[in-house]
Design a protein around this motif. Sequence first.
Motif, PDB file in Angstrom:
ATOM      1  N   VAL A 279       6.842 -14.948 -23.957  1.00  0.00           N
ATOM      2  CA  VAL A 279       7.540 -13.661 -23.889  1.00  0.00           C
ATOM      3  C   VAL A 279       7.843 -13.365 -22.416  1.00  0.00           C
ATOM      4  CG1 VAL A 279       6.367 -12.788 -25.954  1.00  0.00           C
ATOM      5  CG2 VAL A 279       5.418 -12.294 -23.701  1.00  0.00           C
ATOM      6  N   THR A 280       8.756 -12.448 -22.204  1.00  0.00           N
ATOM      7  CA  THR A 280       9.024 -11.972 -20.844  1.00  0.00           C
ATOM      8  C   THR A 280       8.422 -10.581 -20.718  1.00  0.00           C
ATOM      9  OG1 THR A 280      11.107 -13.156 -20.843  1.00  0.00           O
ATOM     10  CG2 THR A 280      10.866 -11.436 -19.188  1.00  0.00           C
ATOM     11  N   LEU A 281       7.797 -10.314 -19.602  1.00  0.00           N
ATOM     12  CA  LEU A 281       7.268  -8.968 -19.365  1.00  0.00           C
ATOM     13  C   LEU A 281       8.227  -8.216 -18.446  1.00  0.00           C
ATOM     14  CD1 LEU A 281       3.498  -9.880 -18.759  1.00  0.00           C
ATOM     15  CD2 LEU A 281       4.574  -9.133 -20.894  1.00  0.00           C
ATOM     16  N   GLU A 282       8.759  -7.113 -18.966  1.00  0.00           N
ATOM     17  CA  GLU A 282       9.656  -6.285 -18.159  1.00  0.00           C
ATOM     18  C   GLU A 282       8.791  -5.238 -17.443  1.00  0.00           C
ATOM     19  OE1 GLU A 282      13.186  -6.524 -18.297  1.00  0.00           O
ATOM     20  OE2 GLU A 282      13.039  -8.211 -19.675  1.00  0.00           O
ATOM     21  N   TYR A 283       9.060  -5.046 -16.170  1.00  0.00           N
ATOM     22  CA  TYR A 283       8.242  -4.105 -15.392  1.00  0.00           C
ATOM     23  C   TYR A 283       9.169  -3.301 -14.489  1.00  0.00           C
ATOM     24  CZ  TYR A 283       3.914  -2.625 -13.008  1.00  0.00           C
ATOM     25  OH  TYR A 283       2.841  -1.914 -12.509  1.00  0.00           O
TER      26      TYR A 283
END
Length: 377
Positions: A279-283
Amino acid sequence: MKQNIRSLTRDTLERWLKDMGQPRFRADQILKWLYHHSVRSWDAMGNLPRSLRESLATSFDLDLPGFVEVRGAADSTRKFLWKLADGALIESVLIPANPAAHGGASARKTLCVSSQVGCAYGCRFCASGLEGWKRHLTPAEMVGQVLATEAWLDREATEASASDDPNSNRPRGRWIDNLVFMGMGEPLANYENLLKGLAVLNADWGMGIGARRITISTSGLAPQIQQLADEPPQFRLAISLHGPTDEVREKIMPINRRYPLDRLVEACDYYTRKRGKRVTLEYILIEGVNDEIHLTESLAALAQRLRAKVNLIPYNRVDGLSWHRPSETQQESFCRALKERGVNVTLRREKGHDIEAACGQLRLRAEREASGAVPAN
Ligand code: SAH
Ligand code: SF4
């Protein structure tokens, strides 16, 4: 209100045709008119018998979201405001292809689509949640954002009236080959419609956009993340993390009380194992809220545990909210600190800051203008 035909998957359309005593090949003909030629009238479906066209017209709608306005940003990002059949307003954002990633100028583009009118999740920094939740989008309204944007691009490219003609048989221009569900709304809270919309967007009989080129972004609905992991197509998943500890996340995202980080990580773990996909973590970086360098320690630990990539996004200001983006120096220091901890991280370059491109902002302004709350400019 009649159901929009673009909400139907191929199976459902075939069943309807069978009930009408029609042969199955009619489904192929209709789908070709809808997604290859993108026609806007039943009469344009020239190879269908007139009686079938009449039955279709009695049972289904064919409308696309209506164009209200488009705003352009300096970096050629475009933001569209659409009006739906019931008058609700939604947005899509068109992002040009990155020439560096495509080895030259490319006509292909990414579209950021909405999944609901408003949002019930009320993240404190986000314009979409400010006026609450109104309703789910139908599958046709999700698919329609792509078709309506492509029709606009067609018109812009040709500057001729051919594609305006509802009886035109010209194939639609295929402009959009990447989708992100990062517009207004929480896609996983509209799960059933989302999956139907995705089926139409992804299928060869539909829009034909590869599953690997479709990203679903969620604020962290753990049970639905697991459910998605069990579906066959390989869509990409992005998690709006924004806080690497429960303490920070809880302050800005109410959903964290229902699904705290442990539960969210468990769901992401399941997704990664089941799919073999990270998954990609958006921050989002928000000044004084989640941008302190010491937070990179827990963020790095989370990213490493999930073997996830981290996308840092400088906060876009929202009218009426008192949040700010950190200075560029702070953004870069935060990014560097993560890199030094071995995280695969990118700091997103500006996209559409000058057109209120963050989700929900254009609609919010349009609605406030309509109600006289702020002067139009
Ligand atoms: N509800 C889903 C998808 C829509 S929001 C989700 O939360 O993931 C898409 C992304 O835009 C999220 O990562 C969200 O946190 C981010 N976003 C919302 N408001 C923003 C703002 N003002 N500036 C920058 N990003 C924002
Ligand atoms: Fe809803 Fe996503 Fe905005 Fe949160 S960030 S309020 S979940 S649209």
